[in-house]
Write a protein that holds these residues in place. Structure first.
Motif, PDB file in Angstrom:
ATOM      1  N   TRP A   1       0.251   1.830  -6.750  1.00 13.17           N
ATOM      2  CA  TRP A   1       1.063   1.012  -5.843  1.00 13.17           C
ATOM      3  C   TRP A   1       2.480   1.576  -5.766  1.00 13.17           C
ATOM      4  N   VAL A   2       3.068   1.433  -4.606  1.00 10.88           N
ATOM      5  CA  VAL A   2       4.500   1.707  -4.497  1.00 10.88           C
ATOM      6  C   VAL A   2       5.203   0.361  -4.450  1.00 10.88           C
ATOM      7  N   TYR A   3       6.137   0.145  -5.344  1.00 13.28           N
ATOM      8  CA  TYR A   3       6.849  -1.136  -5.308  1.00 13.28           C
ATOM      9  C   TYR A   3       8.306  -0.991  -5.700  1.00 13.28           C
ATOM     10  N   GLN A   4       8.731   0.257  -5.981  1.00 10.70           N
ATOM     11  CA  GLN A   4      10.142   0.397  -6.323  1.00 10.70           C
ATOM     12  C   GLN A   4      10.706   1.755  -5.893  1.00 10.70           C
ATOM     13  N   LEU A   5      10.074   2.365  -4.898  1.00  8.97           N
ATOM     14  CA  LEU A   5      10.610   3.638  -4.397  1.00  8.97           C
ATOM     15  C   LEU A   5      11.961   3.339  -3.744  1.00  8.97           C
ATOM     16  N   HIS A   6      12.970   4.043  -4.196  1.00  2.09           N
ATOM     17  CA  HIS A   6      14.328   3.696  -3.775  1.00  2.09           C
ATOM     18  C   HIS A   6      14.539   4.006  -2.288  1.00  2.09           C
ATOM     19  N   PRO A   7      15.078   3.038  -1.532  1.00  2.44           N
ATOM     20  CA  PRO A   7      15.208   3.243  -0.080  1.00  2.44           C
ATOM     21  C   PRO A   7      16.168   4.380   0.269  1.00  2.44           C
ATOM     22  N   GLY A   8      17.196   4.585  -0.566  1.00  4.87           N
ATOM     23  CA  GLY A   8      18.123   5.689  -0.310  1.00  4.87           C
ATOM     24  C   GLY A   8      17.387   7.019  -0.374  1.00  4.87           C
ATOM     25  N   VAL A   9      16.469   7.110  -1.331  1.00  4.07           N
ATOM     26  CA  VAL A   9      15.691   8.336  -1.486  1.00  4.07           C
ATOM     27  C   VAL A   9      14.791   8.531  -0.270  1.00  4.07           C
ATOM     28  N   SER A  10      14.093   7.474   0.140  1.00  2.00           N
ATOM     29  CA  SER A  10      13.206   7.574   1.308  1.00  2.00           C
ATOM     30  C   SER A  10      14.000   8.006   2.533  1.00  2.00           C
ATOM     31  N   ARG A  11      15.183   7.422   2.663  1.00  2.00           N
ATOM     32  CA  ARG A  11      16.011   7.720   3.826  1.00  2.00           C
ATOM     33  C   ARG A  11      16.505   9.170   3.765  1.00  2.00           C
ATOM     34  N   ASP A  12      17.103   9.542   2.637  1.00  3.54           N
ATOM     35  CA  ASP A  12      17.694  10.881   2.543  1.00  3.54           C
ATOM     36  C   ASP A  12      16.633  11.968   2.687  1.00  3.54           C
ATOM     37  N   LEU A  13      15.438  11.710   2.189  1.00  6.16           N
ATOM     38  CA  LEU A  13      14.395  12.733   2.294  1.00  6.16           C
ATOM     39  C   LEU A  13      13.603  12.609   3.592  1.00  6.16           C
ATOM     40  N   GLU A  14      13.936  11.599   4.375  1.00  7.68           N
ATOM     41  CA  GLU A  14      13.252  11.367   5.674  1.00  7.68           C
ATOM     42  C   GLU A  14      11.744  11.406   5.486  1.00  7.68           C
ATOM     43  N   LEU A  15      11.275  10.600   4.551  1.00  7.90           N
ATOM     44  CA  LEU A  15       9.861  10.683   4.177  1.00  7.90           C
ATOM     45  C   LEU A  15       8.935  10.319   5.330  1.00  7.90           C
ATOM     46  N   GLU A  16       9.343   9.334   6.124  1.00  8.66           N
ATOM     47  CA  GLU A  16       8.434   8.926   7.205  1.00  8.66           C
ATOM     48  C   GLU A  16       8.346  10.031   8.250  1.00  8.66           C
ATOM     49  N   ARG A  17       9.460  10.726   8.470  1.00  9.96           N
ATOM     50  CA  ARG A  17       9.423  11.852   9.408  1.00  9.96           C
ATOM     51  C   ARG A  17       8.524  12.967   8.860  1.00  9.96           C
ATOM     52  N   HIS A  18       8.425  13.037   7.535  1.00  9.24           N
ATOM     53  CA  HIS A  18       7.617  14.099   6.943  1.00  9.24           C
ATOM     54  C   HIS A  18       6.206  13.637   6.600  1.00  9.24           C
ATOM     55  N   GLY A  19       5.800  12.529   7.198  1.00 13.15           N
ATOM     56  CA  GLY A  19       4.386  12.188   7.131  1.00 13.15           C
ATOM     57  C   GLY A  19       4.018  10.973   6.296  1.00 13.15           C
ATOM     58  N   LEU A  20       5.007  10.319   5.668  1.00 13.87           N
ATOM     59  CA  LEU A  20       4.650   9.134   4.880  1.00 13.87           C
ATOM     60  C   LEU A  20       4.292   7.973   5.808  1.00 13.87           C
ATOM     61  N   GLN A  21       3.107   7.431   5.594  1.00 13.15           N
ATOM     62  CA  GLN A  21       2.703   6.249   6.356  1.00 13.15           C
ATOM     63  C   GLN A  21       2.214   5.189   5.392  1.00 13.15           C
ATOM     64  N   TRP A  22       2.418   3.969   5.773  1.00 13.66           N
ATOM     65  CA  TRP A  22       1.990   2.865   4.911  1.00 13.66           C
ATOM     66  C   TRP A  22       0.653   2.329   5.379  1.00 13.66           C
ATOM     67  N   ALA A  23      -0.267   2.140   4.449  1.00  9.55           N
ATOM     68  CA  ALA A  23      -1.534   1.484   4.787  1.00  9.55           C
ATOM     69  C   ALA A  23      -1.333  -0.024   4.747  1.00  9.55           C
ATOM     70  N   ALA A  24      -0.438  -0.459   3.874  1.00  9.04           N
ATOM     71  CA  ALA A  24      -0.125  -1.891   3.789  1.00  9.04           C
ATOM     72  C   ALA A  24       1.158  -2.045   3.000  1.00  9.04           C
ATOM     73  N   ARG A  25       1.911  -3.086   3.324  1.00  9.30           N
ATOM     74  CA  ARG A  25       3.128  -3.358   2.560  1.00  9.30           C
ATOM     75  C   ARG A  25       3.159  -4.829   2.184  1.00  9.30           C
ATOM     76  N   ASP A  26       4.035  -5.137   1.260  1.00  8.25           N
ATOM     77  CA  ASP A  26       4.267  -6.531   0.875  1.00  8.25           C
ATOM     78  C   ASP A  26       2.983  -7.258   0.523  1.00  8.25           C
ATOM     79  N   LEU A  27       2.183  -6.603  -0.291  1.00  8.60           N
ATOM     80  CA  LEU A  27       0.925  -7.219  -0.712  1.00  8.60           C
ATOM     81  C   LEU A  27       1.187  -8.237  -1.823  1.00  8.60           C
ATOM     82  N   ALA A  28       0.378  -9.266  -1.830  1.00  7.14           N
ATOM     83  CA  ALA A  28       0.522 -10.305  -2.860  1.00  7.14           C
ATOM     84  C   ALA A  28      -0.228  -9.895  -4.125  1.00  7.14           C
ATOM     85  N   SER A  29       0.126 -10.513  -5.241  1.00  3.83           N
ATOM     86  CA  SER A  29      -0.643 -10.357  -6.465  1.00  3.83           C
ATOM     87  C   SER A  29      -1.506 -11.598  -6.642  1.00  3.83           C
ATOM     88  N   VAL A  30      -2.804 -11.370  -6.772  1.00  3.52           N
ATOM     89  CA  VAL A  30      -3.722 -12.502  -6.903  1.00  3.52           C
ATOM     90  C   VAL A  30      -4.242 -12.536  -8.338  1.00  3.52           C
TER      91      VAL A  30
END
Ligand SMILES: Cc1cc2nc3c(=O)[nH]c(=O)nc-3n(C[C@H](O)[C@H](O)[C@H](O)COP(=O)(O)OP(=O)(O)OC[C@H]3O[C@@H](n4cnc5c(N)ncnc54)[C@H](O)[C@@H]3O)c2cc1C
Lengths: 394, 529
Positions: B60-89
């Motif tokens: 799970w990803v739950y603490q990837l720092h947003p500054g890092v994602s932004r500075d590395l432009e991860l979404e531009r380089h292919g990062l896609q989310w299958a789902a976000r904000d999932l609950a814990s059951v």
């Protein structure tokens, strides 16, 4: 030890029966849990035996560690400040070792017994530190303190005595050399080492032959006026020779409780023992920093006016305190009043004039003298016989 | 032997890639050398059975720092989310599940008192986590010889504590040293709520709810709220896709990446790190070496104890890094059915940890190198949100399993107490039994399985001990004591060598801050680095 009326908590060295018989004063001190004499008959006579004839000191309580294995040399070279690779087989080296902070943990002598086979003699217990030092090295470490009995035979007639005892060819042994003899089915190791600054030897033997060795030695030495000596006479001799005593002239770094109380080798005047060109050894980073930034203290040998030993004195410069004395004695052979001092930098350059604030007592009356003193460049006692090969007949 | 690079980074784990990217962005010539065949380190996607692939280690990803994602432009380089904000059951075998999604709880069982207590608890601990997040965004201060920057960090910590207000401040000081068990008892009645929160406090740690310092572990888990996560997220293509995006980003910034190259030693010249030697024998030189490998690998394995001073070797030999989390991947021929769980919730994070004592008992076993027949599980069914991981109609169930000992007697392939079964087979069977208590038909659906014990994780992902955080995240191994006293602020005790992985401040998890902070520190030091 058998329980009995004379049961004691103190340990006894393998020479104890002989030592006790000779110890007329019953002036016992303790050394690493062993009962050892401070003086046998008369401290001054014992001292003069060291300087004029031959004195014998039981140094069995010394901590002795055997370090062997393919990495023995590499391991020791990383541990101590000296370049161990330059101590050849059959040689002994005096050295210190530091913690990572570059502070001296202890000093001792390293005996190079064979290829990757060493014995380290240390003032303080060092087995735990040796084991930590062994991490990453293929070595075996054995505490052989109790397996080796040792006597120091020191003084002008020491060589003649040992020759008379049958140690043929010993006169050819160089200072800091070691050699082996057979002695009643055991190996007797002899090194030309000691803590008195005089001509002298140390004898190393299995405990079961200890008493016999003592007997042979004293029989052979009788015409040479051999005499046992205690720790008080040794202390006087070593101060005269300018030798530091761990626990007295510095606090072993890992047992110092208060910060700032330990010392680096540079601060103890032992820069000559430090091989900064080794790529790694304990304390190197810190010592490099110290070289760049300067030391806090300087060790100084002081020649103090008058004949009052400057025990525990403050050392003053222009009325202000700049240091303290760690060891002091009036040295009879050199006829000078010597003190070892720890001075705050930049004090302590050779030739500097200072003042020792000495307190002494005569018949319950305390007196204070301000004795001028100066920093001297080398120990006051250093006779040619200490180095001569052969040492010559006395 | 040429010096074509300013910096060599050992390991292309996410932190190594983040560090390399920041350094390259600042104009340094950076080479990353990675033993494995793909970038991302423990953020990896692996095929574990023909046609079935899964996030092999971290899921799970739950603490990837947003500054890092932004500075590395991860979404531009292919990062896609299958789902976000999932609950814990939190699963219940009779179907009375408790669902925790951010601040919201769904449960038929929770009392009004518990709901109120939850609100207070969640708010309060949220404020503490915010303070931690701020402290983690910069290098840890040094306590001795602190300089201005460190004073500012301390000041921020102090000021942060002050701004919390007096009540909060003394409360934080009190609870951060205590254990989750007592704290839960203080706040709540519901065994389920207490269990799901304490599960998060011990996940990845060699600790049970009663271990001191677990409250810190819980706050650490809550960091993500400050980084834009309201629950866990799932990466499309598995965690390996995140590694790929980071590698793409790094390459665009000029980082050279060599995969399949194991570093066999970090070499020093005159007491200073000067490069690395590869397993092939090739020697590479650079002014600086930065390691994202765990501290024990770095210091013991690559630098070598004999090349450092004894005090430091001693510290390294004393750190705690034994992992206790295992991974179980199951290839299923269909969608599993959990009692009382509707299809919509199958894509969430499913937790098996019925109560705090259950957790504590499962932990007890590992103290004695044993495993409990009742382990705790953090389960994902990634193919619900991202069907590409399995053949059509088939699914993957993947679990983080606690507690698994690093080395049961005789090793994982040695015989277990059950005749004919190795420890590995026995433990797999126990975990399957456990899942089957909640998803009764599951055993018939399993077509293949893979258990990765801490020893396997150590081997496959190059982390000593297979520990989640590389080094235990206990109070004596965090902040300026991380990885150990004398090696802090990403410097290592060997000049020219820096650390940038989970073993450095602030710690593990796919977060990127260790890598980012290390790069900042190196750049700040400039020529003095
Ligand atoms: C079972 C388990 C489950 C986890 N689940 C999650 C989760 O769900 N979510 C989450 O956020 N975190 C999770 N974590 C934690 C997370 O995976 C790690 O903390 C994080 O991935 C560490 O990243 P890193 O970049 O610091 O180190 P790593 O990812 O470990 O990278 C280090 C890299 O160095 C390389 N390396 C090592 N030695 C050498 C060498 N000699 N030469 C060359 N390269 C070398 C390795 O191959 C590796 O690629 C989990 C951990 C475990 C063990």
């Amino acid at each position: 030890m058998k329980a009995g009326s004379d049961a004691t908590m103190m340990l006894r060295t393998p020479f104890h029966a002989r030592v006790a018989a000779a110890c007329e004063l019953n002036d016992w001190g303790t050394w690493k849990g062993y009962t050892t004499p401070r003086a046998y008959t008369d401290m001054e006579l014992e001292y003069f035996a060291i300087r004029s004839t031959a004195g014998v000191f039981d140094l069995s309580p010394m901590n002795k560690y055997r370090i062997t294995g393919p990495d023995a040399q590499a391991c020791l070279n990383r541990m101590v400040t000296r370049d161990v690779s330059r101590i050849g087989v059959g040689r002994v080296g005096y050295t210190v070792w530091c913690n990572d902070a570059g502070q001296v943990m202890d000093d001792g002598t390293l005996f190079h017994l064979g290829e990757n086979d060493y014995r380290l003699c240390a003032f303080a217990r060092a087995i735990d530190w040796l084991h930590w030092c062994a991490l990453g090295f293929d070595v075996s470490i054995v505490d052989e303190s109790d397996e080796v009995a040792a006597l120091a035979v020191q003084g002008p007639t020491s060589c003649a005595t040992l020759l008379a005892m049958g140690l043929e060819g010993l006169e050819q042994l160089k200072p800091f050399g070691l050699t082996h003899f057979s002695f009643e089915g055991e190996t007797l190791m002899v090194s030309r080492t000691g803590f008195t600054g005089d001509l002298g030897y140390e004898l190393w033997i299995a405990p079961r032959q200890a008493e016999l060795l003592w007997d042979r030695l004293f029989a052979a030495g009788e015409p040479y006026l051999i005499k046992p000596f205690g720790s008080d006479a040794l202390d006087l001799a070593r101060i005269e020779a300018g030798f530091l005593q761990a626990g007295v002239d510095f606090v072993p770094a890992e047992s110092a409780v208060r910060s700032g109380r330990s010392r680096s080798p540079f601060e103890l005047g032992l820069a000559w023992l430090v091989s900064m060109d080794k790529p790694v050894f304990n304390g190197r980073r810190a010592l490099q920093r110290e070289q760049a930034q300067g030391s806090r203290y300087r060790f100084a040998l002081l020649d103090v006016d008058g004949n009052k030993p400057a025990h525990h004195s403050f050392i003053l410069s222009r009325g202000g305190k700049v240091g303290t004395v760690t060891s002091a004695a009036w040295c009879p052979t050199a006829k000078s009043n010597v003190a070892f001092a720890q001075l705050e930098m930049p004090h302590g350059a050779v030739g500097e004039e200072l003042v020792a604030e000495i307190y002494y007592q005569r018949e319950l009356q305390w007196t204070r003298v301000l004795a001028p003193c100066r920093v001297i460049g080398s120990p006051v006692f250093n006779p040619p016989r200490r180095r001569a090969v052969p040492p010559g007949a006395f | 032997m040429t010096e074509r690079h300013d910096v060599i980074v050992v390991g292309a784990g996410h932190n190594g890639l983040v560090c390399a990217s920041y350094l390259a962005r600042a104009g340094r010539k950076v080479l990353v050398v990675e033993a494995g065949d793909s970038p991302g380190g423990a953020a990896a996607t692996r095929e574990f059975a023909p046609g079935y692939s899964v996030s092999g280690c971290a899921q799970w990803v739950y603490q990837l720092h947003p500054g890092v994602s932004r500075d590395l432009e991860l979404e531009r380089h292919g990062l896609q989310w299958a789902a976000r904000d999932l609950a814990s059951v939190l699963l219940d075998s009779r179907g009375c599940h408790l669902t925790l999604s951010g601040a919201l709880i769904e449960s038929d069982q929770l009392s009004g008192d518990d709901r109120e207590a939850w609100r207070a608890f969640h708010d309060r601990t949220g404020r503490y986590a915010r303070l931690l997040a701020r402290v983690f965004e910069s290098r840890p201060p040094k306590l001795v010889e602190s300089n201005l920057a460190d004073r500012l960090t301390l000041l921020r910590l102090g000021l942060g504590l002050k701004l919390l207000g007096r009540d909060d401040m003394s409360d934080l000081m009190r609870i951060v040293l205590t254990n989750m068990y007592d704290l839960m008892e203080e706040y709540f009645d519901s065994p389920q709520l207490k269990a799901v929160l304490s599960f998060d406090s011990v996940l990845g740690a060699r600790m049970g709810p009663r271990t001191p310092g677990t409250v810190f572990g819980y706050l650490y888990r809550r960091l993500g709220e400050n980084f834009g996560y309201n629950g866990v997220a799932q990466v499309k293509g598995g965690m390996g896709a995140l590694g790929q995006a980071m590698a793409a980003s790094a390459r665009v910034r000029g980082v050279e990446l060599r995969l399949g190259c194991r570093v066999s030693s970090i070499d020093s010249v005159d007491g200073r790190a000067a490069g690395v030697t590869l397993a092939s024998g090739e020697q590479l030189r650079a002014a600086l070496v930065v390691s994202s490998a765990d501290p024990v690998t770095t210091f013991k394995g690559l630098v070598g104890f004999r090349h450092m001073e004894t005090g430091m070797a001693r510290r390294v030999s004393q750190v705690r890094c034994e992992g206790i989390a295992a991974r179980l991947h199951l290839a299923l021929d269909g969608l599993p059915r959990f009692t009382g769980l509707d299809g919509a919730r199958l894509g969430q994070r499913l937790v098996i940890a019925p109560d705090m004592n259950y957790l504590e008992r499962a932990f007890n076993a590992v103290k004695y190198r044993e495993y409990s027949p009742h382990p705790a599980l953090d389960i994902s069914i990634p193919t619900v949100n991202d069907p590409a991981g399995a053949p059509a109609g088939c699914h993957v169930l993947s679990a983080i399993v606690q507690f698994a000992p690093y080395g049961p007697p005789g090793g994982w392939d040695g015989p277990s107490a059950v005749a004919g079964l190795s420890h590995r087979e026995h433990f797999t069977a126990l975990v399957l039994d456990k899942i089957a208590e909640y998803a009764p038909g599951i055993k018939e659906q399993v077509v293949a399985s893979q258990l990765l014990t801490p020893v396997d994780l150590e081997r496959d992902y190059g982390m000593t001990g297979g520990h989640w955080h590389h080094l235990e995240l206990s109070l004596d191994q965090v902040m300026m004591m991380r990885p150990f006293p004398g090696a802090t602020q990403y410097a290592s005790g060997l000049d020219g060598l820096y650390l940038c992985g989970a073993g450095a401040h602030p710690g593990g998890g796919v977060m990127g801050l260790a890598g980012k902070n290390a790069a900042r520190e190196i750049l700040r030091r400039g020529a003095a680095a």
